[in-house]
Design a protein around this motif. Structure first.
Motif, PDB file in Angstrom:
ATOM      1  N   ARG A 101      43.513  44.593  46.662  1.00 49.35           N
ATOM      2  CA  ARG A 101      42.206  43.937  46.739  1.00 49.35           C
ATOM      3  C   ARG A 101      41.263  44.450  45.663  1.00 49.35           C
ATOM      4  N   ARG A 102      41.406  45.730  45.348  1.00 43.70           N
ATOM      5  CA  ARG A 102      40.579  46.263  44.279  1.00 43.70           C
ATOM      6  C   ARG A 102      40.906  45.557  42.962  1.00 43.70           C
ATOM      7  N   ARG A 103      42.192  45.330  42.737  1.00 44.37           N
ATOM      8  CA  ARG A 103      42.606  44.635  41.514  1.00 44.37           C
ATOM      9  C   ARG A 103      42.073  43.203  41.499  1.00 44.37           C
ATOM     10  N   THR A 104      42.193  42.506  42.622  1.00 43.50           N
ATOM     11  CA  THR A 104      41.755  41.103  42.680  1.00 43.50           C
ATOM     12  C   THR A 104      40.255  40.996  42.450  1.00 43.50           C
ATOM     13  N   ARG A 105      39.491  41.857  43.127  1.00 39.98           N
ATOM     14  CA  ARG A 105      38.032  41.764  43.043  1.00 39.98           C
ATOM     15  C   ARG A 105      37.478  42.452  41.808  1.00 39.98           C
ATOM     16  N   GLY A 106      38.217  43.446  41.333  1.00 38.45           N
ATOM     17  CA  GLY A 106      37.724  44.201  40.185  1.00 38.45           C
ATOM     18  C   GLY A 106      36.809  45.337  40.568  1.00 38.45           C
ATOM     19  N   PHE A 107      36.538  45.493  41.842  1.00 36.38           N
ATOM     20  CA  PHE A 107      35.694  46.607  42.283  1.00 36.38           C
ATOM     21  C   PHE A 107      35.993  46.885  43.751  1.00 36.38           C
ATOM     22  N   ASP A 108      35.480  48.011  44.216  1.00 27.95           N
ATOM     23  CA  ASP A 108      35.634  48.406  45.617  1.00 27.95           C
ATOM     24  C   ASP A 108      34.220  48.470  46.204  1.00 27.95           C
ATOM     25  N   GLN A 109      33.924  47.572  47.126  1.00 25.83           N
ATOM     26  CA  GLN A 109      32.544  47.465  47.625  1.00 25.83           C
ATOM     27  C   GLN A 109      32.081  48.741  48.330  1.00 25.83           C
ATOM     28  N   ALA A 110      33.011  49.423  49.018  1.00 27.62           N
ATOM     29  CA  ALA A 110      32.627  50.663  49.702  1.00 27.62           C
ATOM     30  C   ALA A 110      32.272  51.750  48.678  1.00 27.62           C
ATOM     31  N   GLU A 111      33.012  51.762  47.579  1.00 23.84           N
ATOM     32  CA  GLU A 111      32.710  52.738  46.519  1.00 23.84           C
ATOM     33  C   GLU A 111      31.339  52.453  45.896  1.00 23.84           C
ATOM     34  N   LEU A 112      31.040  51.178  45.651  1.00 22.46           N
ATOM     35  CA  LEU A 112      29.727  50.825  45.092  1.00 22.46           C
ATOM     36  C   LEU A 112      28.598  51.321  45.985  1.00 22.46           C
ATOM     37  N   LEU A 113      28.766  51.104  47.295  1.00 23.29           N
ATOM     38  CA  LEU A 113      27.741  51.536  48.250  1.00 23.29           C
ATOM     39  C   LEU A 113      27.615  53.053  48.255  1.00 23.29           C
ATOM     40  N   ALA A 114      28.767  53.733  48.276  1.00 28.20           N
ATOM     41  CA  ALA A 114      28.748  55.193  48.321  1.00 28.20           C
ATOM     42  C   ALA A 114      28.082  55.765  47.058  1.00 28.20           C
ATOM     43  N   ARG A 115      28.400  55.201  45.918  1.00 23.61           N
ATOM     44  CA  ARG A 115      27.803  55.713  44.665  1.00 23.61           C
ATOM     45  C   ARG A 115      26.302  55.417  44.618  1.00 23.61           C
ATOM     46  N   ALA A 116      25.906  54.266  45.155  1.00 24.01           N
ATOM     47  CA  ALA A 116      24.473  53.957  45.204  1.00 24.01           C
ATOM     48  C   ALA A 116      23.748  54.904  46.167  1.00 24.01           C
ATOM     49  N   MET A 117      24.395  55.267  47.259  1.00 23.86           N
ATOM     50  CA  MET A 117      23.802  56.242  48.188  1.00 23.86           C
ATOM     51  C   MET A 117      23.659  57.596  47.494  1.00 23.86           C
ATOM     52  N   GLY A 118      24.653  57.951  46.687  1.00 23.53           N
ATOM     53  CA  GLY A 118      24.584  59.207  45.947  1.00 23.53           C
ATOM     54  C   GLY A 118      23.426  59.213  44.959  1.00 23.53           C
ATOM     55  N   LYS A 119      23.243  58.091  44.302  1.00 26.85           N
ATOM     56  CA  LYS A 119      22.164  57.971  43.326  1.00 26.85           C
ATOM     57  C   LYS A 119      20.797  58.099  44.013  1.00 26.85           C
ATOM     58  N   PHE A 120      20.668  57.466  45.178  1.00 26.11           N
ATOM     59  CA  PHE A 120      19.390  57.489  45.895  1.00 26.11           C
ATOM     60  C   PHE A 120      19.084  58.877  46.450  1.00 26.11           C
ATOM     61  N   SER A 121      20.104  59.529  47.025  1.00 24.52           N
ATOM     62  CA  SER A 121      19.864  60.773  47.771  1.00 24.52           C
ATOM     63  C   SER A 121      20.041  62.031  46.926  1.00 24.52           C
ATOM     64  N   TRP A 123      22.900  63.352  46.786  1.00 24.01           N
ATOM     65  CA  TRP A 123      24.112  63.947  47.352  1.00 24.01           C
ATOM     66  C   TRP A 123      25.306  63.498  46.504  1.00 24.01           C
ATOM     67  N   PRO A 124      26.245  64.399  46.217  1.00 22.52           N
ATOM     68  CA  PRO A 124      27.365  63.986  45.375  1.00 22.52           C
ATOM     69  C   PRO A 124      28.261  62.946  46.054  1.00 22.52           C
ATOM     70  N   ALA A 125      28.637  61.921  45.308  1.00 18.28           N
ATOM     71  CA  ALA A 125      29.584  60.923  45.807  1.00 18.28           C
ATOM     72  C   ALA A 125      30.928  61.191  45.140  1.00 18.28           C
ATOM     73  N   VAL A 126      31.940  61.463  45.946  1.00 20.71           N
ATOM     74  CA  VAL A 126      33.242  61.855  45.402  1.00 20.71           C
ATOM     75  C   VAL A 126      34.369  61.102  46.088  1.00 20.71           C
ATOM     76  N   LYS A 127      35.363  60.765  45.307  1.00 24.79           N
ATOM     77  CA  LYS A 127      36.528  60.106  45.893  1.00 24.79           C
ATOM     78  C   LYS A 127      37.422  61.149  46.532  1.00 24.79           C
TER      79      LYS A 127
END
Ligand SMILES: [Zn+2]
Length: 197
Positions: A101-121, A123-127
């Motif tokens: 699904r990541r390949r089909t969509r080109g992105f991972d929506q949960a990762e986008l949200l997590a990284r945006a939360m990291g940017k706001f707070s 707090w480090p966002a890590v895989k």
């Protein structure tokens, strides 16, 4: 956001903001949530119905990312309210979608949200997780056999925030939580955009 191309609402396309007040007010509060095993708290923005479902699908299917910073900020505020004052900053991670699904969509929506939360707070966002297999979509909830298997990529010690887009049965979050706790997580807080009623 830019002056030349101002944001439009991801739900109704009204100009001005990524999620207009009228649409924001149509989001229903999440239903009562039972914490999936392994998690201490679960926070959600809305119920996965009507406008709430449209909001998730606008990101997932239509790649409308403009509202992600707003959603991320709201989730950070909700999570922060649960935390003890002065405790060490948590790390943010996410439930990776399947590689297909990541390949089909080109992105991972949960990762986008997590990284945006990291940017706001700050707090480090890590895989922290790799996903070995995915749920079988297109089947009824009861028929989705073979729960996903997650593997920890590194030590998962300390307090973690686990981000996903939709909480349905909680089985996927429980599977990830089991892996994270086994790899050292001491406190696990789930944060999702929407909860299925
Ligand atoms: Zn709107």
């Amino acid at each position: 956001m830019s002056l030349l191309f101002p944001d439009t609402c991801v739900l109704c396309d009204a100009p001005g903001t990524a999620l207009c007040l009228r649409c924001l007010r149509q989001l229903e509060p999440p239903p009562p949530i039972e914490e999936p095993p392994g998690t201490q708290t679960v926070d959600a923005l809305c119920s996965y119905r009507d406008a709430g479902a449209d909001l998730v699908l606008s990101l997932k299917r239509r790649n409308r990312r403009e509202a992600v910073p707003m959603i991320a900020a709201a989730l950070c505020v909700a999570v922060e309210a649960r935390r003890a004052d002065g405790s060490r900053p948590p790390r943010i991670t996410w439930l990776p979608t399947t590689p297909q699904r990541r390949r089909t969509r080109g992105f991972d929506q949960a990762e986008l949200l997590a990284r945006a939360m990291g940017k706001f707070s700050g707090w480090p966002a890590v895989k922290l997780l790799n996903r070995e297999s995915g749920p079988q979509m297109g089947l009824g909830r009861q028929d989705r056999v073979g729960r996903p298997v997650f593997r920890a990529r590194r030590s998962c010690e300390g307090e973690l925030i686990l981000v996903d887009d939709v909480l349905t049965t909680g089985a996927t979050i429980a599977a990830a939580a089991e892996t994270l706790v086994a790899a050292g997580a001491t406190t696990l807080r789930a944060a999702v955009v929407a909860v299925a009623p």
